[in-house]
Design a protein around this motif. Structure first.
Motif, mmCIF file in Angstrom:
data_model
loop_
_atom_site.group_PDB
_atom_site.id
_atom_site.type_symbol
_atom_site.label_atom_id
_atom_site.label_comp_id
_atom_site.label_asym_id
_atom_site.label_seq_id
_atom_site.Cartn_x
_atom_site.Cartn_y
_atom_site.Cartn_z
ATOM 1 N N ALA A 1 0.644 5.433 0.273
ATOM 2 C CA ALA A 1 -0.207 6.594 0.566
ATOM 3 C C ALA A 1 0.056 7.674 -0.482
ATOM 4 O O ALA A 1 1.201 7.995 -0.779
ATOM 5 C CB ALA A 1 0.090 7.124 1.961
ATOM 6 N N TRP A 2 -1.017 8.208 -1.046
ATOM 7 C CA TRP A 2 -0.920 9.303 -2.030
ATOM 8 C C TRP A 2 -0.977 10.613 -1.267
ATOM 9 O O TRP A 2 -1.961 10.925 -0.608
ATOM 10 C CB TRP A 2 -2.052 9.197 -3.040
ATOM 11 C CG TRP A 2 -1.997 10.270 -4.086
ATOM 12 C CD1 TRP A 2 -2.654 11.450 -4.061
ATOM 13 C CD2 TRP A 2 -1.217 10.258 -5.287
ATOM 14 N NE1 TRP A 2 -2.341 12.184 -5.186
ATOM 15 C CE2 TRP A 2 -1.460 11.474 -5.941
ATOM 16 C CE3 TRP A 2 -0.343 9.339 -5.857
ATOM 17 C CZ2 TRP A 2 -0.856 11.790 -7.159
ATOM 18 C CZ3 TRP A 2 0.247 9.665 -7.077
ATOM 19 C CH2 TRP A 2 -0.008 10.868 -7.710
ATOM 20 N N ASP B 1 -6.629 8.257 -1.768
ATOM 21 C CA ASP B 1 -5.598 8.551 -0.780
ATOM 22 C C ASP B 1 -4.611 7.391 -0.637
ATOM 23 O O ASP B 1 -3.621 7.503 0.069
ATOM 24 C CB ASP B 1 -6.209 8.918 0.578
ATOM 25 C CG ASP B 1 -7.037 7.799 1.164
ATOM 26 O OD1 ASP B 1 -7.322 6.828 0.449
ATOM 27 O OD2 ASP B 1 -7.403 7.912 2.349
ATOM 28 N N ARG B 2 -4.861 6.264 -1.308
ATOM 29 C CA ARG B 2 -3.939 5.134 -1.329
ATOM 30 C C ARG B 2 -4.013 4.405 -2.664
ATOM 31 O O ARG B 2 -5.062 4.319 -3.272
ATOM 32 C CB ARG B 2 -4.179 4.110 -0.249
ATOM 33 C CG ARG B 2 -5.216 4.322 0.705
ATOM 34 C CD ARG B 2 -4.992 3.515 1.991
ATOM 35 N NE ARG B 2 -5.099 4.300 3.189
ATOM 36 C CZ ARG B 2 -4.142 5.024 3.739
ATOM 37 N NH1 ARG B 2 -2.986 5.054 3.226
ATOM 38 N NH2 ARG B 2 -4.331 5.714 4.818
ATOM 39 N N ARG C 1 -7.820 -2.899 -1.747
ATOM 40 C CA ARG C 1 -6.924 -3.815 -1.048
ATOM 41 C C ARG C 1 -7.148 -5.236 -1.557
ATOM 42 O O ARG C 1 -8.288 -5.698 -1.627
ATOM 43 C CB ARG C 1 -7.204 -3.745 0.449
ATOM 44 C CG ARG C 1 -6.305 -4.627 1.240
ATOM 45 C CD ARG C 1 -6.588 -4.473 2.705
ATOM 46 N NE ARG C 1 -5.641 -5.285 3.434
ATOM 47 C CZ ARG C 1 -5.845 -5.756 4.636
ATOM 48 N NH1 ARG C 1 -6.962 -5.463 5.269
ATOM 49 N NH2 ARG C 1 -4.944 -6.494 5.216
ATOM 50 N N GLU D 1 0.852 -1.188 0.000
ATOM 51 C CA GLU D 1 0.000 0.000 0.000
ATOM 52 C C GLU D 1 0.889 1.240 0.000
ATOM 53 O O GLU D 1 1.829 1.340 0.779
ATOM 54 C CB GLU D 1 -0.881 -0.020 1.242
ATOM 55 C CG GLU D 1 -1.733 1.203 1.417
ATOM 56 C CD GLU D 1 -2.477 1.183 2.745
ATOM 57 O OE1 GLU D 1 -3.611 1.660 2.761
ATOM 58 O OE2 GLU D 1 -1.916 0.700 3.739
ATOM 59 N N TRP E 1 -2.528 0.641 -4.378
ATOM 60 C CA TRP E 1 -1.940 -0.665 -4.092
ATOM 61 C C TRP E 1 -1.144 -1.137 -5.302
ATOM 62 O O TRP E 1 -1.609 -1.057 -6.436
ATOM 63 C CB TRP E 1 -3.025 -1.694 -3.782
ATOM 64 C CG TRP E 1 -3.630 -1.505 -2.427
ATOM 65 C CD1 TRP E 1 -4.671 -0.685 -2.102
ATOM 66 C CD2 TRP E 1 -3.226 -2.136 -1.225
ATOM 67 N NE1 TRP E 1 -4.935 -0.775 -0.761
ATOM 68 C CE2 TRP E 1 -4.067 -1.668 -0.193
ATOM 69 C CE3 TRP E 1 -2.245 -3.073 -0.911
ATOM 70 C CZ2 TRP E 1 -3.940 -2.084 1.121
ATOM 71 C CZ3 TRP E 1 -2.117 -3.493 0.404
ATOM 72 C CH2 TRP E 1 -2.953 -2.999 1.403
#
Length: 159
Positions: free
Chosen positions: A84-85, A137-138, A154, A82, A140
């Motif tokens: 994080a953006w 905001d994330r 996810r 993962e 993968w």
């Protein structure tokens, strides 16, 4: 008894004109300073925005490289990471990230923030994926079944 005689004294008018021109010069200088300060602030914000996007892209590229390294272990290897953006001031609703075998691309459909990050492409398998960044905001990075891809969701563990 005193007699006063009117005279044509121009000194008072010249003083008033001096006050007016001094005021106008102050307004001009303050306006120039405001425009100069606004320009510095705008350019700094744009530079920070570009640097945040580049840092995000570098993080994703590093995760892809780690997924490639895991894929070289052989067998039926699965890997997920993962990332994080970091938020930016850009209109991310127009951003897309594409993963190719030797390149990670950011596509900005509404501006000039397009960029590419080179990848080694040394994994056992291909790269694919295109994800929108609207409200994300994330991100993968997933390697599964011989393919490294990008996902917003996810991955679920296979049992």
């Amino acid at each position: 008894m005193r007699f006063t005689q009117l005279s044509r004294d121009m000194r008072a008018a010249a003083t008033e004109l001096g006050y007016i021109f001094t005021f106008l010069l102050g307004v001009l200088l303050m306006t120039m300073f405001s425009v100069w300060a606004w320009d510095i602030e705008t350019n700094t914000r744009l530079r920070w925005n570009e640097e945040a996007i580049l840092a995000n892209m570098d993080d994703i590229a590093a995760a892809v490289e780690r997924a490639d390294e895991a894929s070289r272990l052989g067998g039926n290897v699965s890997y997920a990471e993962e990332i994080a953006w970091r938020p930016t001031e850009a209109d991310e609703s127009l951003f897309w990230i594409e993963l190719h075998d030797t390149m990670l691309m950011l596509i900005d459909e509404g501006g000039s923030l397009d960029m590419e990050v080179a990848l080694s492409g040394t994994g056992n398998g291909g790269h694919e994926g295109r994800v929108p960044l609207a409200g994300v905001d994330r991100v993968w990075v997933v390697h599964e079944n011989g393919v490294t891809s990008l996902s917003l969701d996810r991955p679920q563990a296979v049992q």
